[in-house]
Design a protein around this motif. Structure first.
Motif, PDB file in Angstrom:
ATOM      1  N   GLU A   1       0.866  -1.188   0.000  1.00 17.31           N
ATOM      2  CA  GLU A   1       0.000   0.000   0.000  1.00 17.31           C
ATOM      3  C   GLU A   1       0.894   1.226   0.000  1.00 17.31           C
ATOM      4  O   GLU A   1       1.912   1.263   0.712  1.00 17.31           O
TER       5      GLU A   1
ATOM      6  N   HIS B   1       3.068  10.314   2.065  1.00 16.67           N
ATOM      7  CA  HIS B   1       1.792  10.230   2.784  1.00 16.67           C
ATOM      8  C   HIS B   1       1.162  11.593   3.059  1.00 16.67           C
ATOM      9  O   HIS B   1      -0.013  11.820   2.801  1.00 16.67           O
TER      10      HIS B   1
ATOM     11  N   GLU C   1      -3.224   4.550  -2.769  1.00 21.92           N
ATOM     12  CA  GLU C   1      -4.164   5.454  -2.102  1.00 21.92           C
ATOM     13  C   GLU C   1      -3.976   6.855  -2.666  1.00 21.92           C
ATOM     14  O   GLU C   1      -2.896   7.449  -2.518  1.00 21.92           O
TER      15      GLU C   1
ATOM     16  N   LYS D   1      -4.350  10.576  -2.400  1.00 19.80           N
ATOM     17  CA  LYS D   1      -4.486  11.471  -1.235  1.00 19.80           C
ATOM     18  C   LYS D   1      -5.162  12.772  -1.635  1.00 19.80           C
ATOM     19  O   LYS D   1      -4.524  13.836  -1.661  1.00 19.80           O
TER      20      LYS D   1
HETATM   21  O1  G3P Z   1      -4.837   2.691   2.891  1.00 23.21           O
HETATM   22  C1  G3P Z   1      -4.880   2.436   4.252  1.00 23.21           C
HETATM   23  C2  G3P Z   1      -4.295   3.539   5.071  1.00 23.21           C
HETATM   24  O2  G3P Z   1      -3.062   3.887   4.528  1.00 23.21           O
HETATM   25  C3  G3P Z   1      -5.174   4.757   5.174  1.00 23.21           C
HETATM   26  O3  G3P Z   1      -4.694   5.727   6.017  1.00 23.21           O
HETATM   27  O4  G3P Z   1      -3.440   7.705   6.708  1.00 23.21           O
HETATM   28  O5  G3P Z   1      -2.285   5.524   6.642  1.00 23.21           O
HETATM   29  O6  G3P Z   1      -2.880   6.679   4.533  1.00 23.21           O
HETATM   30  P1  G3P Z   1      -3.255   6.445   5.966  1.00 23.21           P
END
Ligand code: G3P
Ligand code: MG
Length: 259
Positions: free
Chosen positions: A34, A49, A110, A112
């Motif tokens: 991920e 992130h 993911e 953002k």
């Molecule tokens: O994709 C799962 C998780 O990564 C979601 O939250 O803040 O860690 O990106 P975060």
């Protein structure tokens, strides 16, 4: 049941860096990675992130969206590991795909778009996945479900997961009514009852961020499709132990990635 390394092997290496991704690829029993995608000022999908460099860069601050890729390259993302590892340069999504492609690992990208919408990010990400022929091993996730709608409009065949940090009353209904395939809950919102209800509707459950042995066991026993955690080695260990004890696999959990 799939074992996804959250931001790479981020429990032991600086998150979302080449080092953390390489270590995840090398971890036995790790099935996927991920990672988080934002856009640079010149529109390049990059891996980080936070919306800013403040937390993870040791030498720069400010918003990712305000720097060109050339400028972002100067950031050292070795985070709390500074001095204990080589400086870690920000990766582009293209470089991430180049790194992961030769492995057989699945990926969870993911997007953002919770704070800045990053206009056009969906098309850029799908174009790259198509170029690398990696659409079928990818799930796109986002807390911004409008982003997921845009992804589906561009590429109906790609699997999409709704990130959520809440106890929804009818997650399967929500996921299906919006044309998505997966529910990505914070793991405390995952009970055996709601996972079973989702499985009955063929909705995958990919939960995060599961780091302790106790919680990893709980999630396996709840029957989730994937565990997304900072320690892919621990998830692998628990899966092996449960398999040996005959406590897993459960009969009714939903399979992902091609099953
Ligand atoms: O994709 C799962 C998780 O990564 C979601 O939250 O803040 O860690 O990106 P975060
Ligand atoms: Mg994430």
């Amino acid at each position: 049941m799939l074992n996804f390394a959250h931001r790479g092997f981020s429990g032991k290496y600086p998150e979302n860096t080449r080092l953390a991704f390489t270590k995840a690829i090398e971890t036995e029993g790790c099935d996927g990675i991920e990672t988080d995608v934002q856009l640079s000022a010149d529109g390049v999908p990059v891996i980080i992130h936070d919306e800013t460099l403040d937390r993870t860069a040791v030498n720069m601050t400010g918003a990712v969206k305000d720097y060109t890729l050339e400028e972002l390259r100067k950031a050292d993302l070795s985070y709390t590991y500074a001095g204990k590892c080589e400086p870690q340069q920000m990766m582009t999504l293209r470089e991430f795909l180049e790194l992961v492609k030769p492995s057989d690992l699945a990926i969870n990208l993911e997007l953002k778009t919770g704070v800045y919408e990053y206009e056009g990010i969906e098309q850029k990400v799908i174009d790259l996945l198509k170029e690398f022929d990696m659409v079928s091993r990818t799930v796109i996730s986002s807390f911004n479900h409008f982003t997921l709608k845009r992804v589906k409009a561009i590429c109906p065949e790609i699997r999409c997961g709704c990130l959520i940090h809440a106890w929804l009353l009818d997650p399967a209904g929500y996921v299906k009514a919006n044309g998505f395939e997966c529910w990505h809950p914070e793991f405390h919102c995952c009970t055996p009852e709601n996972v079973k209800a989702l499985a009955a509707q063929h909705v995958e459950v990919n939960c995060w961020t599961v780091n302790s042995l106790v919680d990893i066991r709980k999630m396996f026993q709840a029957g989730v499709t994937s565990i997304i955690g900072n320690y892919p080695d621990l998830v692998s260990q628990v899966r092996d132990e449960l398999e040996e004890d005959g406590e897993w696999p459960l009969g009714w959990s939903v399979c992902g990635f091609g099953d």
